[in-house]
Design an enzyme around this catalytic site. Structure first.
Site, PDB file in Angstrom:
ATOM      1  N   LYS A  93      -3.932   2.687  -2.441  1.00 27.67           N
ATOM      2  CA  LYS A  93      -5.180   3.414  -2.647  1.00 27.67           C
ATOM      3  C   LYS A  93      -5.193   4.564  -1.653  1.00 27.67           C
ATOM      4  O   LYS A  93      -5.138   4.347  -0.439  1.00 27.67           O
ATOM      5  CB  LYS A  93      -6.389   2.498  -2.428  1.00 27.67           C
ATOM      6  CG  LYS A  93      -6.440   1.314  -3.366  1.00 27.67           C
ATOM      7  CD  LYS A  93      -7.719   0.511  -3.213  1.00 27.67           C
ATOM      8  CE  LYS A  93      -7.751  -0.241  -1.907  1.00 27.67           C
ATOM      9  NZ  LYS A  93      -6.737  -1.308  -1.853  1.00 27.67           N
ATOM     10  N   MET A 122      -9.525   7.547   8.804  1.00 32.65           N
ATOM     11  CA  MET A 122      -9.676   8.230   7.513  1.00 32.65           C
ATOM     12  C   MET A 122     -10.785   9.286   7.569  1.00 32.65           C
ATOM     13  O   MET A 122     -11.580   9.443   6.639  1.00 32.65           O
ATOM     14  CB  MET A 122      -9.976   7.207   6.399  1.00 32.65           C
ATOM     15  CG  MET A 122      -8.932   6.112   6.300  1.00 32.65           C
ATOM     16  SD  MET A 122      -9.481   4.643   5.387  1.00 32.65           S
ATOM     17  CE  MET A 122     -10.638   3.892   6.563  1.00 32.65           C
ATOM     18  N   ASP A 145       0.827  -1.200   0.000  1.00 34.98           N
ATOM     19  CA  ASP A 145       0.000   0.000   0.000  1.00 34.98           C
ATOM     20  C   ASP A 145       0.863   1.252   0.000  1.00 34.98           C
ATOM     21  O   ASP A 145       2.028   1.244   0.423  1.00 34.98           O
ATOM     22  CB  ASP A 145      -0.911   0.019   1.233  1.00 34.98           C
ATOM     23  CG  ASP A 145      -2.109  -0.899   1.081  1.00 34.98           C
ATOM     24  OD1 ASP A 145      -2.343  -1.360  -0.048  1.00 34.98           O
ATOM     25  OD2 ASP A 145      -2.798  -1.154   2.089  1.00 34.98           O
TER      26      ASP A 145
END
Length: 503
Positions: free
Chosen positions: A297, A412, A275
């Protein structure tokens, strides 16, 4: 397109292993069995070097008019058939003594004598070391951990011998004495094992399993036959040409927070799909031969599609590769591991999971806060701060999230911080409820804010959302530590049942 034929241009970015950092000296392990070594000097310091050389099986030619008592005892001692031999010449060395010599070591009284010895060795093309005189040394002796045939040598390039000794003591505690027996066993069975297993993943899998045993007890009676049976089994399994995938938690960023199992998985991988949030320090622990592919991502950036990542894992594993899917934090917490496991199992690919330290735990540690402090919380919830569309999920139960005895961590949630604040206030949460923000937790760019729910959005605007943002809300954060001078904001002075917080 065949995913195995992907070129660098096919992916948005990759991180390659960094080049070897500069070395003060090249560490070399030198075979001296029955080789001639010249040693000039008869002091205790020279005796220690002589004992070390004899332990390597060298023929040590000693040139000294007199030997110290310790050196005399060493020369007279019978070290056994595998030990080196001593040949004492009761005179000073001469240039002719360097003939057919592998290395030369001198114990010289002053720089004049050291220079003469050094020049004579160099003229004969012999590597030379003058004890305690770095200026006249072409090589140095390190501090040694002896589990021969496993040997560890530590050098500080002469800068801090005491530090080298301290490092040696640390390593001594990590390497059990049984390692010597296991290493000797490896020498015995190596050719037999390699005759059963082809080069590549099967052979590496065997020796990794061997290593796990080597850090335990002494080898049991009959272990050689059991190991060879394991090799034959691995050979049969490997002919199916099916690889495997391991989902590995890379933790929040600090490489020291990796588990030992995660490091072993990185060392065993043929391919690493990592990642965007995985740190370079973590990637540096991977096997250098492993192919590394960035499949990250990130919100607001061009990203690989999950379907493409799934297909890539299946394709690589079907080609016999050992694939590590390296995810920031813990794969099973907001890591979409469930989708990947389901896809791999459907394709008949063996899959394993190595958990990692999730960011919420790292945040609690850096703030010095217990997320379930019994005076403040009966539950802790991990909540995603955005849905697939980028906004907050529609089905969150805000009344439960606003409960006073609950600690909530929003992952997030940087871009939705204002909406998080509004929803919690609308659900009845006190505007003065403690709140924290940590950006890039455990990394060099880490930023912290400690304040109240009412000013959450303004704080996120100050911190920014370029790095991963965690938001914590709940009364456990009354005593959260904020060490950032750039954001000194603290809770205002006020009384609470359990605490008095002073700004």
């Amino acid at each position: 397109m065949d995913l195995l034929q992907l070129q660098p241009s096919d992916l948005s970015a990759r991180r390659n292993p960094t080049r070897m950092a500069p070395l003060a000296k090249l560490p070399v392990f030198w075979a001296l069995d029955r080789k001639r070594v010249l040693l000039a000097g008869g002091t205790d310091a020279a005796a220690w070097k002589a004992e070390l050389l004899a332990a390597c099986g060298a023929d040590v030619y000693v040139y000294a008019r007199e030997l110290s008592q310790a050196f005399e005892s060493l020369v007279q001692r019978d070290g056994g058939p595998e030990a080196g031999r001593f040949f004492h010449h009761a005179r000073d060395w001469s240039p002719q003594d360097f003939d057919d010599t592998s290395i030369a070591i001198g114990d010289c009284a002053d720089d004049e004598e050291a220079a003469a010895f050094f020049d004579a060795a160099c003229a004969a093309g012999i590597p030379v070391n003058v004890i305690d005189k770095p200026k006249y040394c072409q090589f140095q002796f390190g501090s040694i951990v002896n589990r021969s045939p496993v040997i560890v040598a530590i050098s500080t390039d002469g800068a801090a011998p005491i530090l080298a000794q301290a490092i040696r003591r640390r390593i001594e505690t990590l390497l059990p004495p049984s390692l010597k027996s296991w290493a000797s066993l490896a020498q015995t069975i190596r050719d037999k094992v390699n005759s059963h297993l082809r080069v590549g993943a099967p052979r590496r899998a065997f020796w990794e399993s061997f290593v796990d045993r080597a850090f335990g007890a002494e080898p049991a009676v009959g272990i050689e036959n059991a190991l060879l049976a394991d090799a034959r089994h691995l050979d049969a399994v490997s002919k199916s040409n099916i690889g495997c995938v391991t989902l590995v938690g890379a933790g929040p960023g600090d490489a020291e927070l990796l588990t030992m199992k995660a490091v072993r998985a990185l060392q065993a991988a043929d391919v690493i799909l990592f990642d965007d949030l995985v740190s370079d320090e973590v990637l540096e622990l991977a096997r250098r031969e492993a192919k590394r592919m960035l499949v990250g991502k990130r919100g607001g950036r061009t990203s690989c599609k999950q379907e493409d990542i799934n297909a890539m894992m299946v394709s690589l594993a079907k080609a016999g590769k050992r694939v590590v899917r390296l995810k920031s934090g813990d794969p099973m917490i907001f890591g979409r591991a469930g989708e990947e496991i389901a896809c791999l199992e459907k394709a008949g690919i063996p899959v394993d999971v190595v958990p990692g330290i999730t960011s919420a735990s790292a945040m609690a540690a850096c703030l010095g806060v217990s997320l379930t402090h019994r005076d403040h919380a009966r539950a802790v919830r991990f909540v995603t701060g955005h849905s697939r569309s980028g906004s907050l999920p529609d089905d969150l139960d805000w009344n439960h999230l606003a409960e006073q005895k609950t600690t909530t961590i929003f992952y997030m949630g940087g871009r939705t911080a204002d909406e998080i604040r509004s929803r919690l206030l609308a659900a009845g949460m006190d505007s003065r409820t403690p709140a924290v923000i940590v950006s890039a937790v455990t990394r060099t760019k880490e930023k912290r804010w400690v304040g109240m729910l009412d000013t959450l959005a303004e704080a996120v605007a100050q911190i920014g959302v370029d790095e991963p943002v965690l938001i914590g809300v709940g009364h456990v954060f009354w005593d959260a530590k904020n060490t950032d001078a750039w954001l000194p904001k603290r809770f205002p002075s006020q009384k609470r049942e359990e605490h008095r917080v002073v700004s």
